[in-house]
Scaffold this active site. Structure first.
Site, mmCIF file in Angstrom:
data_model
loop_
_atom_site.group_PDB
_atom_site.id
_atom_site.type_symbol
_atom_site.label_atom_id
_atom_site.label_comp_id
_atom_site.label_asym_id
_atom_site.label_seq_id
_atom_site.Cartn_x
_atom_site.Cartn_y
_atom_site.Cartn_z
ATOM 1 N N LYS A 64 0.830 -1.200 0.000
ATOM 2 C CA LYS A 64 0.000 0.000 0.000
ATOM 3 C C LYS A 64 0.862 1.246 0.000
ATOM 4 O O LYS A 64 1.967 1.267 0.527
ATOM 5 C CB LYS A 64 -0.948 0.011 1.195
ATOM 6 C CG LYS A 64 -0.274 0.177 2.534
ATOM 7 C CD LYS A 64 -1.278 0.171 3.666
ATOM 8 C CE LYS A 64 -0.535 0.290 4.997
ATOM 9 N NZ LYS A 64 -1.412 0.181 6.120
ATOM 10 N N ARG A 66 0.396 5.198 1.095
ATOM 11 C CA ARG A 66 -0.486 6.095 1.842
ATOM 12 C C ARG A 66 -0.453 7.503 1.257
ATOM 13 O O ARG A 66 0.613 8.018 0.935
ATOM 14 C CB ARG A 66 -0.078 6.167 3.315
ATOM 15 C CG ARG A 66 -0.383 4.912 4.086
ATOM 16 C CD ARG A 66 -0.259 5.209 5.578
ATOM 17 N NE ARG A 66 -0.561 4.044 6.382
ATOM 18 C CZ ARG A 66 -1.779 3.699 6.767
ATOM 19 N NH1 ARG A 66 -2.809 4.411 6.403
ATOM 20 N NH2 ARG A 66 -1.968 2.643 7.504
ATOM 21 N N ASP A 90 -3.507 -9.239 11.275
ATOM 22 C CA ASP A 90 -2.979 -7.953 11.721
ATOM 23 C C ASP A 90 -2.877 -7.948 13.239
ATOM 24 O O ASP A 90 -3.569 -8.709 13.918
ATOM 25 C CB ASP A 90 -3.873 -6.807 11.243
ATOM 26 C CG ASP A 90 -3.099 -5.539 10.923
ATOM 27 O OD1 ASP A 90 -1.933 -5.425 11.355
ATOM 28 O OD2 ASP A 90 -3.652 -4.655 10.261
ATOM 29 N N ASP A 94 -7.291 -0.078 13.739
ATOM 30 C CA ASP A 94 -7.735 1.203 14.276
ATOM 31 C C ASP A 94 -8.959 1.683 13.507
ATOM 32 O O ASP A 94 -10.090 1.458 13.910
ATOM 33 C CB ASP A 94 -6.589 2.217 14.207
ATOM 34 C CG ASP A 94 -6.917 3.553 14.866
ATOM 35 O OD1 ASP A 94 -8.031 3.705 15.420
ATOM 36 O OD2 ASP A 94 -6.064 4.450 14.846
ATOM 37 N N THR A 95 -8.775 2.300 12.363
ATOM 38 C CA THR A 95 -9.907 2.824 11.587
ATOM 39 C C THR A 95 -10.468 1.798 10.606
ATOM 40 O O THR A 95 -11.504 2.038 10.005
ATOM 41 C CB THR A 95 -9.498 4.080 10.805
ATOM 42 O OG1 THR A 95 -8.484 3.720 9.859
ATOM 43 C CG2 THR A 95 -8.978 5.174 11.736
ATOM 44 N N GLY A 97 -9.460 1.093 7.721
ATOM 45 C CA GLY A 97 -9.325 1.522 6.328
ATOM 46 C C GLY A 97 -8.498 0.569 5.494
ATOM 47 O O GLY A 97 -8.917 0.120 4.422
#
Length: 181
Positions: A64, A66, A90, A94-95, A97
């Site tokens: 990825k 960012r 993982d 958190d979010t 996303g």
């Protein structure tokens, strides 16, 4: 002699505890064919590799880029997900996303199903909505942090693992059987 042994015990009780054994048992109970372990980012590749080796299956990695903190720009998968049942591994979500973007991308690339496991479900901001609206079939988390009830989230208790580790420490036995490596 007793003082020396006591000091050695105090110095040796610095092992980190991991929820891996709890997650591996659950993954096995799913009886998924064509299982593939995935890391949602390059940083988790060592963890994903340990799961893949332990479960005797393939592994893929998401790369990825960012745009900025907590915002994924571009994401690609390194490896083949077509016709596979994917489990994203993982340490913390958190979010959600990255996790949801990875799951959606893998389904788009031909994966049969995508589940995810994480030890620490922070799940801040819009995380619950992202998970609900994503292609993730199930997010399996430990109870290290409280989670809201959600039809897509399964919470596994790590209390039995902690009890076993404490018992093994008290009886001066190995705690390594509680972890994958």
């Amino acid at each position: 002699l007793h003082l020396s042994i006591r000091r050695q015990r105090q110095m040796c009780i610095r092992d980190s505890l991991y929820a891996s054994s709890v997650f591996v048992d659950h993954i096995r109970s799913l009886n998924l064919s064509n299982l593939t372990i995935a890391s949602p980012d390059m940083g988790g590749s060592k963890r994903a590799n340990a799961y893949a080796k332990h479960l005797g299956c393939e592994m893929v990695i998401c790369y990825k880029h960012r745009k900025k903190a907590n915002e994924v720009g571009d994401m690609r998968v390194i490896g083949d997900v077509k016709g596979k049942n994917i489990i994203l591994v993982d340490d913390m979500v958190d979010t959600a996303g990255t996790l949801t973007k990875a799951a959606d991308m893998m389904i788009k690339e031909g994966a049969i199903s995508v589940r995810a496991i994480c030890t620490h479900p922070v799940l801040s901001g819009d995380a619950y909505n992202r998970i609900k609206n994503s292609k993730i079939e199930e997010l399996i988390v430990s109870d290290t942090l409280p989670s809201e009830k959600s039809p897509k989230i399964k919470v596994l208790s790590i209390a039995p693992m902690f009890a076993n580790v404490i018992k093994n420490v008290v009886f001066n036995e190995s705690i390594s059987k509680n972890f994958i490596n």
